[in-house]
Scaffold this motif. Structure first.
Motif, mmCIF file in Angstrom:
data_model
loop_
_atom_site.group_PDB
_atom_site.id
_atom_site.type_symbol
_atom_site.label_atom_id
_atom_site.label_comp_id
_atom_site.label_asym_id
_atom_site.label_seq_id
_atom_site.Cartn_x
_atom_site.Cartn_y
_atom_site.Cartn_z
ATOM 1 N N LEU A 1 -24.790 28.208 10.013
ATOM 2 C CA LEU A 1 -23.551 27.989 9.252
ATOM 3 C C LEU A 1 -22.378 28.734 9.885
ATOM 4 O O LEU A 1 -21.268 28.195 9.990
ATOM 5 N N THR A 2 -22.647 29.995 10.302
ATOM 6 C CA THR A 2 -21.590 30.814 10.920
ATOM 7 C C THR A 2 -21.109 30.154 12.204
ATOM 8 O O THR A 2 -19.910 30.149 12.511
ATOM 9 N N CYS A 3 -22.056 29.575 12.939
ATOM 10 C CA CYS A 3 -21.735 28.859 14.182
ATOM 11 C C CYS A 3 -20.801 27.674 13.884
ATOM 12 O O CYS A 3 -19.832 27.449 14.615
ATOM 13 N N CYS B 1 -18.790 27.375 11.289
ATOM 14 C CA CYS B 1 -17.479 27.921 10.880
ATOM 15 C C CYS B 1 -16.680 28.350 12.101
ATOM 16 O O CYS B 1 -15.485 28.118 12.191
ATOM 17 N N HIS B 2 -17.377 28.996 13.074
ATOM 18 C CA HIS B 2 -16.694 29.461 14.280
ATOM 19 C C HIS B 2 -16.109 28.284 15.052
ATOM 20 O O HIS B 2 -14.960 28.351 15.505
ATOM 21 N N PHE C 1 -12.971 27.078 13.268
ATOM 22 C CA PHE C 1 -11.804 27.938 13.483
ATOM 23 C C PHE C 1 -11.268 27.788 14.912
ATOM 24 O O PHE C 1 -10.071 27.869 15.144
ATOM 25 N N GLU C 2 -12.188 27.596 15.856
ATOM 26 C CA GLU C 2 -11.793 27.377 17.252
ATOM 27 C C GLU C 2 -10.908 26.139 17.366
ATOM 28 O O GLU C 2 -9.894 26.148 18.059
ATOM 29 N N MET D 1 -20.082 36.399 6.953
ATOM 30 C CA MET D 1 -19.974 35.434 8.049
ATOM 31 C C MET D 1 -18.621 35.560 8.741
ATOM 32 O O MET D 1 -18.531 35.519 9.977
ATOM 33 N N ILE E 1 -17.709 36.605 12.807
ATOM 34 C CA ILE E 1 -16.762 35.836 13.646
ATOM 35 C C ILE E 1 -15.636 36.744 14.136
ATOM 36 O O ILE E 1 -15.257 36.716 15.309
ATOM 37 N N PHE F 1 -20.582 32.168 21.478
ATOM 38 C CA PHE F 1 -20.753 32.565 20.078
ATOM 39 C C PHE F 1 -22.148 32.257 19.558
ATOM 40 O O PHE F 1 -22.742 33.054 18.831
#
Lengths: 95, 95
Positions: A81-83, A85-86, A89-90, B8, B12, B71
């Motif tokens: 999930l964090t991946c 989100c990242h 944002f990118e 999370m 990031i 990431f």
């Protein structure tokens, strides 16, 4: 504690907080996972469109098929999930 | 934001904070990873026993061998570390 240590501690605390509901702190049952997702990602299931969402998430998380989600399975889910989100944002900042 | 969303976001933010040092926010170089580990896990490398620790961690993290840690590679490392910490706390509370 550093920022990263704090974040790691928070993930452990969230899992523990929901996993202990049935007395077994080692794993999340499907009901515990549902409460966790509803409280921690209020927008994730709020649309009500997909009533099978919990079943789908649970089935995907329960890698070894024992009908319980252990910490390792949970943390892989959080990492994925964090991946996402990242990446999101990118894309936002690239615009 | 919920506790899990905050955690999370912090992961990031930590990655971004160190990855941007060389102008490329997408990846951590070995130097950036070294600074990150030194600041975020001050006890991890403090012993000074293993001078090759950074090289070993970097080699393990750089899964696709491009000499940069992206990431996804970073978040898998954080997940693995969190898993180890969880196991440690489990053992402590089981005693």
């Amino acid at each position: 504690m550093s920022q990263l240590e704090t974040a790691m501690g928070m993930i452990i605390a969230v899992f523990d907080n929901y996993a202990k509901a049935d007395g077994n702190r080692q794993t999340l049952t499907k009901a515990e996972l549902k409460t966790l997702l509803e409280n921690e990602f209020p927008n994730f299931l709020a649309s009500g469109k997909d009533k099978d969402a919990i079943d789908t998430v649970f089935k995907n998380l329960d890698e070894n098929g024992d009908s319980e989600v252990d910490f390792k399975e949970f943390v892989i889910f959080v990492a994925a999930l964090t991946c996402c989100c990242h990446k999101y944002f990118e894309q936002i900042t690239a615009k």
